[in-house]
Motif scaffolding. Structure first.
Motif, PDB file in Angstrom:
ATOM      1  N   PHE A  30      -4.094   1.340  -1.212  1.00  0.00           N
ATOM      2  CA  PHE A  30      -4.533  -0.002  -1.577  1.00  0.00           C
ATOM      3  C   PHE A  30      -3.853  -0.377  -2.896  1.00  0.00           C
ATOM      4  N   THR A  31      -3.327  -1.561  -2.961  1.00  0.00           N
ATOM      5  CA  THR A  31      -2.732  -2.045  -4.208  1.00  0.00           C
ATOM      6  C   THR A  31      -3.430  -3.334  -4.630  1.00  0.00           C
ATOM      7  N   VAL A  32      -3.588  -3.495  -5.937  1.00  0.00           N
ATOM      8  CA  VAL A  32      -4.293  -4.646  -6.494  1.00  0.00           C
ATOM      9  C   VAL A  32      -3.453  -5.255  -7.606  1.00  0.00           C
ATOM     10  N   ARG A  44      -2.500  -7.300 -14.390  1.00  0.00           N
ATOM     11  CA  ARG A  44      -2.127  -5.899 -14.198  1.00  0.00           C
ATOM     12  C   ARG A  44      -2.054  -5.595 -12.711  1.00  0.00           C
ATOM     13  N   SER A  45      -1.154  -4.697 -12.350  1.00  0.00           N
ATOM     14  CA  SER A  45      -1.047  -4.197 -10.976  1.00  0.00           C
ATOM     15  C   SER A  45      -1.252  -2.698 -10.980  1.00  0.00           C
ATOM     16  N   PHE A  46      -1.939  -2.209  -9.961  1.00  0.00           N
ATOM     17  CA  PHE A  46      -2.238  -0.782  -9.891  1.00  0.00           C
ATOM     18  C   PHE A  46      -2.612  -0.414  -8.469  1.00  0.00           C
ATOM     19  N   GLY A  47      -2.634   0.870  -8.191  1.00  0.00           N
ATOM     20  CA  GLY A  47      -2.998   1.358  -6.868  1.00  0.00           C
ATOM     21  C   GLY A  47      -4.357   2.030  -6.878  1.00  0.00           C
ATOM     22  N   LEU A  48      -5.023   1.981  -5.731  1.00  0.00           N
ATOM     23  CA  LEU A  48      -6.318   2.628  -5.561  1.00  0.00           C
ATOM     24  C   LEU A  48      -6.267   3.507  -4.315  1.00  0.00           C
ATOM     25  N   SER A  49      -7.093   4.549  -4.314  1.00  0.00           N
ATOM     26  CA  SER A  49      -7.015   5.538  -3.235  1.00  0.00           C
ATOM     27  C   SER A  49      -8.093   5.397  -2.181  1.00  0.00           C
ATOM     28  N   SER A  50      -9.095   4.519  -2.404  1.00  0.00           N
ATOM     29  CA  SER A  50     -10.167   4.403  -1.416  1.00  0.00           C
ATOM     30  C   SER A  50     -10.664   2.970  -1.320  1.00  0.00           C
ATOM     31  N   ALA A  51     -11.225   2.635  -0.157  1.00  0.00           N
ATOM     32  CA  ALA A  51     -11.781   1.299   0.050  1.00  0.00           C
ATOM     33  C   ALA A  51     -12.980   1.063  -0.860  1.00  0.00           C
ATOM     34  N   GLU A  52     -13.738   2.119  -1.143  1.00  0.00           N
ATOM     35  CA  GLU A  52     -14.893   1.980  -2.026  1.00  0.00           C
ATOM     36  C   GLU A  52     -14.467   1.514  -3.415  1.00  0.00           C
TER      37      GLU A  52
END
Length: 411
Positions: A30-32, A44-52
């Motif tokens: 997931f990227t935001v 800011r842009s960053f990645g996340l590892s879970s839907a939660e």
């Protein structure tokens, strides 16, 4: 044909290395890209590892941790790549509790008005749990078309992909190896094994480990008539995200004559992943045909399967899901087998080419091919009371590439 021990070890080690090799730089599920507009604007842009983690972002703590200028009243917008599906979650108005969910590809626009932003966030969560007018189902259905690593469908390691492979194995792959003859003693068979599959899709490494348990009841009149029960258990990881599959299947092998066997089968499977934000269950019904042409020192087998695979409603964790995925699947293969001598033992080796095609609900991967080699007990040279098979498969398509190692023992 004689295979030297040292050479065989080299082949096995090389295949294992290719299967377990990971990408040098891991991608994010997931990227935001977030923007907070206050006295000064911060993006800011960053990645996340879970839907939660993604859906925790409307919380004050989550926003304040990432954006130092967020105090709880500023306008904030999070543009999210949710496993390939773009969506926006925002507080569009400063000093307001209004929370907006926008999914442009699905024309979804929902607003939540609470007395506070936390109340709006809770209303958003409750709305999703109650599947607000089928919105969650629409999102999940689009994800199987856009996401390379959806746990329900759309890729070879998904629940549906594994169900398709299991049905075909019951009617073709394991049948050709373990069919036996009319003269065999009709002992029942317990099957246990391990299958490891590592596939690269959309820059992400999808790895699954399956323990395929089975029990086969063979007819006293004709041991080729077999009732098979399957219980495959699967653990899948996509980078740091995890998913779990549980399946149950039943199949009946019916020989039409000495060369031709048909196998109707039915199955059920369920999958869940808190990390990937998906839960689902599916049922299947399939019919497989296997025709064996015997030559002098070799066999050629042709397998053809057609099956229907459909998701059902599932309630889990307060959420209700039914993405209404339904596919008609065609899986066809050809296998060449011959006896070999390995370490002084009579065995058999099989070379296979299998093609799989999906029609119906749009999926991320609607077709792939597999080239495989399997080595094990020669059914024509030893007792049909037990079988041992081990092999490797290379899977490829424009969207997926990877390897599978498998080991099976029936006794």
């Amino acid at each position: 044909m004689r295979i030297k021990q040292g050479r065989l070890k080299q082949i096995v080690l090389a295949a294992a290395g290719l299967v377990f090799m990971q990408a040098a730089a891991a991608a994010d599920l997931f990227t935001v890209t977030g923007t907070v507009s206050g006295l000064s604007s911060e993006t800011r842009s960053f990645g996340l590892s879970s839907a939660e983690d993604v859906f925790n972002f409307p919380r004050f703590e989550s926003l304040h941790t990432r954006f130092g200028n967020y105090t709880g009243v500023e306008a904030a917008a999070m543009h999210i790549d949710f496993r390939g599906l773009p969506m926006v979650v925002s507080y569009p108005v400063a000093e307001s509790s209004l929370l907006v969910l926008h999914v442009p590809d699905l024309n979804i626009h929902e607003e939540f008005h609470g007395a506070t932003r936390e109340e709006s966030r809770r209303a958003f969560s409750d709305f999703m749990k109650k599947n607000g007018g089928g919105i969650l189902n629409r999102i999940m259905k689009r994800l199987v078309a856009e996401s390379a690593n959806d746990p329900i469908a759309g890729n070879p390691n998904s629940l549906m992909g594994q169900m398709v492979a299991n049905d075909f194995a019951n009617g073709f792959t394991s049948l050709v190896s373990n069919a036996g003859t009319k003269e065999d003693n009709a002992s029942n068979l317990i099957g246990i094994g391990a299958r490891v599959s590592s596939i690269k899709q959309d820059g992400l490494r999808n790895t699954s480990v399956t323990i395929p348990l089975s029990y086969t009841i063979r007819s006293d009149i004709d041991p080729r008539r077999q009732l098979i029960f399957n219980l495959p258990l699967t653990y899948t990881s996509v980078e740091s995200a995890k998913a779990y599959n549980l399946g149950f299947g039943v199949a009946y092998r019916l020989p039409i004559n000495d060369e031709w066997t048909i196998t109707p089968s039915a199955g059920y499977g369920a999958t869940g992943s808190k990390d990937l934000g998906a839960y689902g269950q599916a049922v299947s019904a399939a019919l497989t045909s296997a025709y064996v042409i015997s030559g002098s020192g070799y066999d050629i087998a042709i397998g053809n399967m057609v099956g229907i695979y459909k998701t059902l409603k599932l309630e889990a964790g307060g959420y209700s899901y039914n993405p209404d995925i339904q596919n008609l699947v065609f899986r066809n293969g050809v296998m060449f087998s011959q006896p070999v001598n390995v370490f002084g033992r009579k065995m058999s080796i099989e070379y296979s080419l299998i093609d799989t095609r999906y029609t119906g609900t749009k999926l991320y991967n609607e077709g792939y091919d597999e080239i495989g080699v399997t080595l094990g007990t020669n059914k024509n040279a030893s007792s049909a009371r037990s079988f041992l098979r081990a092999g490797a498969t290379y899977l490829f398509s424009p969207r997926s590439k990877g390897f599978t190692l498998n080991l099976g023992y029936w006794f």
